[in-house]
Design a protein around this motif. Sequence first.
Motif, PDB file in Angstrom:
ATOM      1  N   ARG A 157      14.293   6.598  32.558  1.00 46.96           N
ATOM      2  CA  ARG A 157      15.383   6.512  31.443  1.00 46.96           C
ATOM      3  C   ARG A 157      15.296   5.409  31.061  1.00 46.96           C
ATOM      4  NH1 ARG A 157      19.617  10.685  33.760  1.00 46.96           N
ATOM      5  NH2 ARG A 157      18.319  12.531  33.428  1.00 46.96           N
ATOM      6  N   ALA A 158      15.510   4.283  31.654  1.00 42.55           N
ATOM      7  CA  ALA A 158      15.586   2.831  31.213  1.00 42.55           C
ATOM      8  C   ALA A 158      14.368   2.472  30.409  1.00 42.55           C
ATOM      9  CB  ALA A 158      15.730   1.664  32.384  1.00 42.55           C
ATOM     10  N   VAL A 159      13.052   2.848  30.874  1.00 40.38           N
ATOM     11  CA  VAL A 159      11.720   2.844  29.939  1.00 40.38           C
ATOM     12  C   VAL A 159      11.886   3.466  28.644  1.00 40.38           C
ATOM     13  CG1 VAL A 159       9.293   3.381  30.027  1.00 40.38           C
ATOM     14  CG2 VAL A 159      10.270   2.453  32.139  1.00 40.38           C
ATOM     15  N   ALA A 160      12.192   4.800  28.802  1.00 36.47           N
ATOM     16  CA  ALA A 160      12.403   5.648  27.425  1.00 36.47           C
ATOM     17  C   ALA A 160      13.424   4.887  26.627  1.00 36.47           C
ATOM     18  CB  ALA A 160      13.093   6.763  27.686  1.00 36.47           C
ATOM     19  N   ARG A 161      14.685   4.367  26.973  1.00 34.88           N
ATOM     20  CA  ARG A 161      15.535   3.525  25.996  1.00 34.88           C
ATOM     21  C   ARG A 161      14.786   2.357  25.634  1.00 34.88           C
ATOM     22  NH1 ARG A 161      19.373   4.767  29.801  1.00 34.88           N
ATOM     23  NH2 ARG A 161      19.086   2.510  30.854  1.00 34.88           N
ATOM     24  N   ALA A 162      13.887   1.846  26.056  1.00 35.84           N
ATOM     25  CA  ALA A 162      13.276   0.393  25.640  1.00 35.84           C
ATOM     26  C   ALA A 162      12.184   0.818  24.530  1.00 35.84           C
ATOM     27  CB  ALA A 162      12.511  -0.005  26.832  1.00 35.84           C
ATOM     28  N   LEU A 163      11.636   2.196  24.739  1.00 36.50           N
ATOM     29  CA  LEU A 163      10.614   2.554  23.636  1.00 36.50           C
ATOM     30  C   LEU A 163      11.184   3.161  22.405  1.00 36.50           C
ATOM     31  CD1 LEU A 163       8.188   4.565  26.015  1.00 36.50           C
ATOM     32  CD2 LEU A 163       7.979   2.171  25.110  1.00 36.50           C
ATOM     33  N   ARG A 164      10.339   2.989  21.493  1.00 32.92           N
ATOM     34  CA  ARG A 164      10.409   3.491  20.283  1.00 32.92           C
ATOM     35  C   ARG A 164      10.402   5.086  20.303  1.00 32.92           C
ATOM     36  NH1 ARG A 164       6.404   1.339  16.179  1.00 32.92           N
ATOM     37  NH2 ARG A 164       7.086   2.462  14.991  1.00 32.92           N
ATOM     38  N   PRO A 165      11.126   5.924  19.894  1.00 32.27           N
ATOM     39  CA  PRO A 165      10.842   7.297  19.875  1.00 32.27           C
ATOM     40  C   PRO A 165       9.033   7.546  19.581  1.00 32.27           C
ATOM     41  CG  PRO A 165      12.708   7.368  18.720  1.00 32.27           C
ATOM     42  CD  PRO A 165      12.079   5.706  18.913  1.00 32.27           C
ATOM     43  N   GLY A 166       8.623   8.191  20.519  1.00 38.50           N
ATOM     44  CA  GLY A 166       7.020   8.758  20.192  1.00 38.50           C
ATOM     45  C   GLY A 166       6.063   7.652  21.093  1.00 38.50           C
ATOM     46  N   GLY A 167       7.003   6.357  21.450  1.00 42.11           N
ATOM     47  CA  GLY A 167       6.013   5.640  22.373  1.00 42.11           C
ATOM     48  C   GLY A 167       5.862   6.085  23.624  1.00 42.11           C
ATOM     49  N   VAL A 168       4.284   5.525  24.240  1.00 47.11           N
ATOM     50  CA  VAL A 168       4.012   6.119  25.426  1.00 47.11           C
ATOM     51  C   VAL A 168       4.512   5.193  26.611  1.00 47.11           C
ATOM     52  CG1 VAL A 168       2.547   7.627  24.228  1.00 47.11           C
ATOM     53  CG2 VAL A 168       1.730   5.160  24.960  1.00 47.11           C
ATOM     54  N   TYR A 169       4.643   5.803  27.671  1.00 47.58           N
ATOM     55  CA  TYR A 169       4.540   4.856  29.138  1.00 47.58           C
ATOM     56  C   TYR A 169       3.216   5.531  29.917  1.00 47.58           C
ATOM     57  CZ  TYR A 169       6.582   3.178  33.293  1.00 47.58           C
ATOM     58  OH  TYR A 169       6.905   2.418  34.392  1.00 47.58           O
ATOM     59  N   VAL A 170       2.615   4.591  30.195  1.00 49.53           N
ATOM     60  CA  VAL A 170       1.036   5.012  30.822  1.00 49.53           C
ATOM     61  C   VAL A 170       1.438   4.880  32.256  1.00 49.53           C
ATOM     62  CG1 VAL A 170      -1.407   4.353  31.040  1.00 49.53           C
ATOM     63  CG2 VAL A 170      -0.087   4.450  28.792  1.00 49.53           C
ATOM     64  N   LEU A 171       1.475   5.656  33.273  1.00 50.18           N
ATOM     65  CA  LEU A 171       1.880   5.573  34.412  1.00 50.18           C
ATOM     66  C   LEU A 171       0.627   5.852  35.391  1.00 50.18           C
ATOM     67  CD1 LEU A 171       4.444   4.918  36.067  1.00 50.18           C
ATOM     68  CD2 LEU A 171       5.256   7.405  35.448  1.00 50.18           C
ATOM     69  N   GLY A 172       0.213   4.946  36.025  1.00 50.35           N
ATOM     70  CA  GLY A 172      -0.980   5.006  37.076  1.00 50.35           C
ATOM     71  C   GLY A 172      -0.501   5.128  38.374  1.00 50.35           C
ATOM     72  N   PHE A 173      -0.689   6.076  39.077  1.00 49.22           N
ATOM     73  CA  PHE A 173      -0.380   6.228  40.511  1.00 49.22           C
ATOM     74  C   PHE A 173      -1.367   7.281  41.347  1.00 49.22           C
ATOM     75  CE2 PHE A 173       2.545   9.953  40.673  1.00 49.22           C
ATOM     76  CZ  PHE A 173       2.775  10.333  39.304  1.00 49.22           C
ATOM     77  N   GLU A 174      -0.989   7.398  42.503  1.00 49.71           N
ATOM     78  CA  GLU A 174      -1.680   8.359  43.608  1.00 49.71           C
ATOM     79  C   GLU A 174      -0.787   9.643  43.764  1.00 49.71           C
ATOM     80  OE1 GLU A 174      -4.412   6.437  44.742  1.00 49.71           O
ATOM     81  OE2 GLU A 174      -5.329   8.239  45.670  1.00 49.71           O
ATOM     82  N   LEU A 175      -1.705  10.634  43.486  1.00 55.24           N
ATOM     83  CA  LEU A 175      -1.091  11.703  43.843  1.00 55.24           C
ATOM     84  C   LEU A 175      -1.234  12.171  45.212  1.00 55.24           C
ATOM     85  CD1 LEU A 175      -1.676  14.031  40.653  1.00 55.24           C
ATOM     86  CD2 LEU A 175       0.644  13.550  41.540  1.00 55.24           C
ATOM     87  N   THR A 176      -0.501  11.409  46.115  1.00 60.28           N
ATOM     88  CA  THR A 176      -0.884  11.498  47.600  1.00 60.28           C
ATOM     89  C   THR A 176      -0.760  12.961  48.080  1.00 60.28           C
ATOM     90  OG1 THR A 176       1.101  10.371  47.983  1.00 60.28           O
ATOM     91  CG2 THR A 176      -0.699   9.003  48.026  1.00 60.28           C
ATOM     92  N   GLY A 177      -0.081  13.702  47.332  1.00 59.13           N
ATOM     93  CA  GLY A 177       0.636  15.093  47.926  1.00 59.13           C
ATOM     94  C   GLY A 177      -0.949  15.767  48.309  1.00 59.13           C
ATOM     95  N   ASP A 178      -2.083  15.257  47.775  1.00 62.72           N
ATOM     96  CA  ASP A 178      -2.890  16.295  47.679  1.00 62.72           C
ATOM     97  C   ASP A 178      -4.106  15.573  48.876  1.00 62.72           C
ATOM     98  OD1 ASP A 178      -3.355  16.906  44.277  1.00 62.72           O
ATOM     99  OD2 ASP A 178      -2.136  17.864  45.777  1.00 62.72           O
TER     100      ASP A 178
END
Length: 248
Positions: A117-138
């Motif tokens: 939510r805090a990242v979304a508030r910081a972004l202009r509408p339509g802006g992207v958040y590039v989130l890299g992480f490990e899908l460790t559940g697999d």
Amino acid sequence: MEWYDRAEAYDILCGWDPRPERDFVLGASERYGVGPARRILEPFCGSGRLLRVMPGLAVGFDRNPHMVRYARGRGVRAFRADAARFAVREASFDAAFCLIDSFRYLLTEEAAIAHLRAVARALRPGGVYVLGFELTGDLDPLRSRDAWSGARAGTRVEGEVTCLGDRAARVETLRVRLLVRRGRDRERVEDFQPMRVYARADVVSLLAAEGSFGLAAAYSGYDLDRPVPFEDAAGSVALVLRAHPRGT
Ligand SMILES: C[S@@+](CC[C@H](N)C(=O)[O-])C[C@H]1O[C@@H](n2cnc3c(N)ncnc32)[C@H](O)[C@@H]1O
């Protein structure tokens, strides 16, 4: 002491060429977001290794004061804040990014939602958040071990990260061991880092519960021309999340 207190050792160990990551973030903003990004936010910025290759474009924050001091000392803009409760001026960034798994340091659903939510508030509408992480559940936690090294100006840092596989309530522990050599000096650092575990279904339910972002694309590497269907994403992934217009 946590291993992130050793900001320089971290920076040496993670001293690989940062340009593919930077180009991926900038390209994702152009392709999926609001166009060429002029202001970019990096939560969990660490030593600022990626901020340094985005001069004048990016600002970061981290909760570790050693990391923030080190990043600033290398000429980038960084401030100290917790990713679950930070505030910046609304709609003041075109894009944001967080790579190499740091998002999983938010150990509860509440913290992850508050962060998004805090990242979304910081972004202009339509802006992207590039989130890299490990899908460790697999993944099989017992086989999750990574070891690599880096060297700079007479200092060599050897690192080893092992998942101890003690998953309870979707939290696993990573054991991090460093060996820092400078001349004849040897220093060993050991740290245990709890991280939240995500399978694909957990990502889907998190985004639905949070509500500010849609999934624009998923990748398993930094080649923008090779997105993967999210249903096939496994292991190390980079998700491109696009902020919905406010109030939708
Ligand atoms: C793996 S490093 C990543 C640094 C950087 N993003 C990079 O790509 O090199 C993770 C960083 O997250 C920071 N961190 C962990 N939990 C945090 C939190 N709740 N808020 C802000 N920073 C946090 C740590 O201090 C550390 O510097």
